[in-house]
Write a protein that holds these residues in place. Sequence first.
Motif, PDB file in Angstrom:
ATOM      1  N   LEU A  38      98.285  41.964  -0.595  1.00 53.89           N
ATOM      2  CA  LEU A  38      98.518  41.564   0.794  1.00 53.89           C
ATOM      3  C   LEU A  38      98.393  40.050   0.960  1.00 53.89           C
ATOM      4  N   SER A  39      97.538  39.436   0.160  1.00 52.75           N
ATOM      5  CA  SER A  39      97.349  37.986   0.239  1.00 52.75           C
ATOM      6  C   SER A  39      98.601  37.212  -0.140  1.00 52.75           C
ATOM      7  N   GLN A  40      99.543  37.863  -0.827  1.00 51.55           N
ATOM      8  CA  GLN A  40     100.789  37.213  -1.218  1.00 51.55           C
ATOM      9  C   GLN A  40     101.942  37.519  -0.254  1.00 51.55           C
ATOM     10  N   ILE A  41     101.618  38.174   0.852  1.00 45.50           N
ATOM     11  CA  ILE A  41     102.614  38.444   1.892  1.00 45.50           C
ATOM     12  C   ILE A  41     102.316  37.557   3.086  1.00 45.50           C
ATOM     13  N   SER A  42     103.298  36.832   3.536  1.00 47.42           N
ATOM     14  CA  SER A  42     103.123  35.905   4.654  1.00 47.42           C
ATOM     15  C   SER A  42     102.441  36.596   5.840  1.00 47.42           C
ATOM     16  N   PRO A  43     101.396  35.967   6.421  1.00 48.70           N
ATOM     17  CA  PRO A  43     100.787  36.521   7.640  1.00 48.70           C
ATOM     18  C   PRO A  43     101.814  36.732   8.748  1.00 48.70           C
ATOM     19  N   ASP A  44     102.835  35.876   8.807  1.00 55.74           N
ATOM     20  CA  ASP A  44     103.882  36.055   9.818  1.00 55.74           C
ATOM     21  C   ASP A  44     104.607  37.375   9.631  1.00 55.74           C
ATOM     22  N   LEU A  45     104.870  37.747   8.378  1.00 56.40           N
ATOM     23  CA  LEU A  45     105.543  39.012   8.121  1.00 56.40           C
ATOM     24  C   LEU A  45     104.616  40.189   8.422  1.00 56.40           C
ATOM     25  N   GLN A  46     103.355  40.071   8.051  1.00 60.13           N
ATOM     26  CA  GLN A  46     102.392  41.112   8.387  1.00 60.13           C
ATOM     27  C   GLN A  46     102.350  41.337   9.897  1.00 60.13           C
ATOM     28  N   HIS A  47     102.233  40.246  10.638  1.00 65.40           N
ATOM     29  CA  HIS A  47     102.128  40.338  12.094  1.00 65.40           C
ATOM     30  C   HIS A  47     103.415  40.863  12.718  1.00 65.40           C
ATOM     31  N   ALA A  48     104.551  40.434  12.192  1.00 63.85           N
ATOM     32  CA  ALA A  48     105.834  40.873  12.747  1.00 63.85           C
ATOM     33  C   ALA A  48     106.006  42.378  12.584  1.00 63.85           C
ATOM     34  N   VAL A  49     105.642  42.902  11.428  1.00 66.48           N
ATOM     35  CA  VAL A  49     105.781  44.339  11.186  1.00 66.48           C
ATOM     36  C   VAL A  49     104.841  45.134  12.085  1.00 66.48           C
ATOM     37  N   ILE A  63     110.502  40.851  19.191  1.00 67.34           N
ATOM     38  CA  ILE A  63     109.349  40.929  18.285  1.00 67.34           C
ATOM     39  C   ILE A  63     108.541  39.634  18.333  1.00 67.34           C
ATOM     40  N   LEU A  64     109.218  38.513  18.345  1.00 70.28           N
ATOM     41  CA  LEU A  64     108.527  37.219  18.436  1.00 70.28           C
ATOM     42  C   LEU A  64     107.739  37.109  19.737  1.00 70.28           C
ATOM     43  N   GLU A  65     108.305  37.607  20.827  1.00 72.31           N
ATOM     44  CA  GLU A  65     107.602  37.583  22.114  1.00 72.31           C
ATOM     45  C   GLU A  65     106.368  38.481  22.066  1.00 72.31           C
ATOM     46  N   ARG A  66     106.504  39.632  21.431  1.00 76.18           N
ATOM     47  CA  ARG A  66     105.351  40.524  21.301  1.00 76.18           C
ATOM     48  C   ARG A  66     104.267  39.892  20.432  1.00 76.18           C
ATOM     49  N   MET A  67     104.669  39.197  19.384  1.00 81.39           N
ATOM     50  CA  MET A  67     103.702  38.492  18.542  1.00 81.39           C
ATOM     51  C   MET A  67     102.968  37.427  19.357  1.00 81.39           C
TER      52      MET A  67
END
Length: 232
Positions: free
Chosen positions: A74-85, A223-227
């Motif tokens: 998980l540390s190698q996955i962008s936090p932005d992608l984690q949050h977006a999903v 999705i960006l607005e929800r983030m």
Amino acid sequence: MPNTHPKTPLRTGFLRSFVGWFLIGVVLLWSLAALILVAARWIDPPSTAVHIQRRLQAWIHHTPYHERYKFIPLSQISPDLQHAVVAAEDSRFYQHHGFDWHEIQIAAEEDLEGDHTRGASTITQQLVKNLFFGTGRSILRKGAEVTLVPVAESVLGKRRILEIYLNVIEWGPGIYGAESACRYYDGTAARNIDRQQAARLAAILPAPLKRRPERMNTYSVLILERMRQMNW
């Protein structure tokens, strides 16, 4: 007139035996699934039911199939992608314990009104479905899923659930996991994905065999607005 009564005990015995063995088989399969979830706390899944289903479909229909699947921490996955999903798929992921009863209630009310636009499956439910049941639908499958979700929540915890989910889910034909998706669609590693790219990738998850990130501008804005609303 021939007497048929002696056959009745035989039929009853056979039925009882069949039901008994069926229940034993169900219990054994459930126990195996639960043990796999326990093992998944430390062992990365080498494959899933969805992966196997797609291979079989390609074989049956004689269609080309190339699988891209690489499990990364998980540390190698962008936090932005984690949050977006999470924002796109299960915004209350960190608040519920496997089932989002608030979303279930809303979805049930919409069903009664004839509106089926809203889903209520959580990331944990989707993970269990991906690992063990594929994309099919049935009452038996749903019942087994409901009993396995608490096991996943208990033994894996939120971080590991999200890690496995992001690594095994389908992101396109033969494309599984964040690393494969990022390299295929954006030509870079999952750790390098920015917010815009992350939102577009998250937007294709409800229909990964039909959608493409470059066509998801409208949904990705939502999705960006929800983030932003979630302070991410």
